[in-house]
Each structure stands twice: as C-alpha cells, then as structure tokens.
Enzyme design. Structure first.
Site, PDB file in Angstrom:
ATOM      1  N   MET A 162      40.271   8.962  -7.027  1.00  0.00           N
ATOM      2  CA  MET A 162      40.042   7.989  -5.951  1.00  0.00           C
ATOM      3  C   MET A 162      38.560   7.656  -5.880  1.00  0.00           C
ATOM      4  SD  MET A 162      42.669   9.472  -3.034  1.00  0.00           S
ATOM      5  CE  MET A 162      42.433  11.210  -3.461  1.00  0.00           C
ATOM      6  N   CYS A 197      43.892   0.253 -11.870  1.00  0.00           N
ATOM      7  CA  CYS A 197      42.965  -0.210 -10.842  1.00  0.00           C
ATOM      8  C   CYS A 197      42.948  -1.737 -10.790  1.00  0.00           C
ATOM      9  CB  CYS A 197      41.562   0.319 -11.121  1.00  0.00           C
ATOM     10  SG  CYS A 197      40.348  -0.192  -9.882  1.00  0.00           S
ATOM     11  N   GLY A 241      52.145   6.553  -2.205  1.00  0.00           N
ATOM     12  CA  GLY A 241      52.800   6.800  -0.929  1.00  0.00           C
ATOM     13  C   GLY A 241      53.345   8.199  -0.745  1.00  0.00           C
TER      14      GLY A 241
END
Length: 336
Positions: free
Chosen positions: A15, A97, A210
C-alpha cells in the site's frame, strides 16, 4: 529465506505511503507468519535512486516481498536481481495500480491490456532470480470482459513460469475514476477469482479486495490458496493478532495489543537514535486499540505530540498509558 506456499496463505497488501519498513516491522510483531509486502517501487527508482533508503528492511520482517512497478523486461530483471541480492524473499510485479502516474509510465493496471508484455516481464524476472516471482493484478480494466481478460493474463503469466497470482477482485477503471475510487466503486467479484482457481488448480492464487476480517480471510480459503488483506490490516492492525491462531493454527504472537506495542519500543528507540522522526513510526499504530477504553486519548496524544521535532519514546509510552490494561486478546470478531 524464500516466501513459501505456507506464508502466502495470508499476506498484507502493498500500500503506497503505508507499508514502509516501519509499518512492516510493526505488523511483524502482530503476526509471525503473514507474508509482508513493500510499497510499490519503480524499476527506475531501484536502478537509479537511493537503494539504501528505498530497499532497506529489518531482518525481522522476513518473509518480505518487494513489489516492482515497470514494464521493461530488462529493467525489471536488473531490479529483481538487486532485490534478491538485498535479501527479499519474493519479487512481485504490479499489474493492478490504476494511478495516472503509473499509466503514464506504462505499468500497473494498464498492463492488463498487454498480457504478452506481462509474460515477457515475468519470464525476464524468472530468468534473473531464484526467489519466487509473482504478479498482482485486477480482474480487468475499463470495458474489458473479466472472463476474457483475466483468463488471458493468467495464461500469459503461467506460460512464463509465474509462481503465484494475486487477484484484486475488482475491475480498475482507468478512465473516469481516481485511484481512491478504484478501491471502492467497482463492485467486488469474488466468484470470478474462485472460478479462476477452479480452472487452474496447479497455480497458487490469492484473493484481494475488501477483506475486512480474519474470519473473512478464513472463508475465502475454502476457494483459493491465499488471502491478501489491505486497508483493514493497516487501519485496524489489532485484527492481525488473530491471523496466526485462526489461519495458521499457531499461538498468537501476543495476548494483547498493548503487549505488542510495548514490544515495538526497542525498534522505535533504535530508529530514533538513528535519526528517524517519531511520527514516521507512530502513524502506523493509531488504529491498534479499536473499541478499547482510552483509544481516543491514545490517538490524540500521538497526533499532537509525535510530530514535534524533539518527540521521543516518552510520547509513545505516555500514550500507551492512556489505554486500559488488558491481558485478553483483541476481539477479532468485532465489526469491521
């Protein structure tokens, strides 16, 4: 040390601006077994930048993987060799990305439209290193049919000998959505990834996107080989205390989040002595005490004091003292 199949059972996502070496050192205290990933680093940065700063990691982080951004097979091979020499356990190619900067550099999610180029990149990296080579991708981009696009990419990287595929179970819309919106607006399609695994039983496939709890990760493992958790791991790191017992059948690293943070102190003190600012480390721990009395005061104390030029370990100690002492494990069934 290499990132073996057991470690890939659960990993923490790369991240940007989050999973730096301080974050990874902290996460390693919460789970001994999860595979950790760096932020994405471009081949240009590896080849021409400050490698000592960009590629540095603590030996305690193992197993740890370097995620590369790029699309030139020769540059990727050279960067991968450097990563292996530094000691990374895996090299991962970013094909997911969606940022404009990444698109301008012809890498990231836009490579979903060029499966042969991705195959060439994987083949070049595989020829250059002995550590596992993996790819992280989306199920498709823009108007692509995910059934066709994901199958094409999977066939391409398998032909190049990829060791594992990590699939973020959403499309990326390169036209019309920001990177932030691309993390939430395109609907999740876990079934598409499950079908991919069923069609490729010989390929290690992890699912991403998620995953809000360790229990959710456990459910996914009935259908795929591995699970990658992103924002939930960073924003609510207490969840990671359940990873080892629930997903690996081993004792938790610590019986409480407070104990884990106390074990982070020696690392913080070493880094402070080396000139690292306190805020660079404490920003990663703010979500540790979800639902615990004193959590808000903990966050406030750090937010106000850790940014000061002379901030030292006392700031973190004083903040921790505001949290209720408990030896009970963090409640990993709390709502996401």
């Amino acid at each position: 040390m290499t990132a073996n199949l057991a470690a890939r059972r659960f990993s923490i996502a790369p991240m940007m601006d989050w999973t730096d070496r301080h974050c990874r050192s902290f996460h390693r205290l919460l789970t001994r077994r999860a595979l950790l990933y760096t932020e994405m680093i471009t081949t240009g940065a590896v080849l021409h930048g400050d490698r000592q700063r960009l590629l540095r990691f603590d030996s305690a982080e193992h197993p740890v993987a370097l995620q590369l951004g790029g699309s030139d097979p020769r540059d990727l091979a050279q960067a991968a060799r450097i990563a292996e020499d530094v000691g990374y356990d895996e090299v991962n190619l970013n094909v997911g990305c969606p940022s404009d900067r990444v698109q301008d550099g012809r890498f990231g999610a836009c490579l979903m439209a060029e499966p042969q180029l991705v195959s060439d990149c994987v083949a070049a990296i595989k020829a250059a290193v002995r550590v596992p080579v993996t790819v992280k991708c989306r199920i498709g981009i823009d108007e692509q049919d995910p059934e066709i696009a994901l199958d094409a990419l999977t066939a391409a990287v398998k032909s190049a000998g990829v060791d594992a595929l990590i699939v973020h179970a959403r499309k990326a819309w390169l036209k019309g959505l920001s990177p932030r919106e691309n993390r939430d607006i395109p609907p999740l399609d876990y079934d598409r990834v499950y079908r991919l695994k069923a069609a490729h039983p010989d390929l290690h496939i992890s699912i991403n996107g998620g995953v809000a709890s360790i229990e959710a990760a456990q459910a996914h493992l009935h259908h795929v080989d591995g699970v990658m958790m992103g924002r939930a791991a960073y924003q609510e790191p207490w969840r990671l205390l359940a990873a080892d017992p629930v997903l690996f059948g081993e004792d938790a690293a610590f019986t409480s989040a407070k104990q884990a943070l106390e074990d982070y102190f020696p690392y913080v003190e070493r880094e402070l002595a080396a000139g690292t600012r306190l805020h660079a480390m404490t920003r990663h721990v703010l979500g540790l005490f979800h639902g615990v009395p004193g959590a808000r005061a903990f966050r406030r104390h750090i937010a106000v004091n850790a940014v000061k030029p002379d901030a030292g370990i006392a700031v973190l100690r004083d903040a921790l003292a505001l949290v209720m002492d408990t030896s009970a494990p963090m409640p990993h069934t709390a709502a996401a």
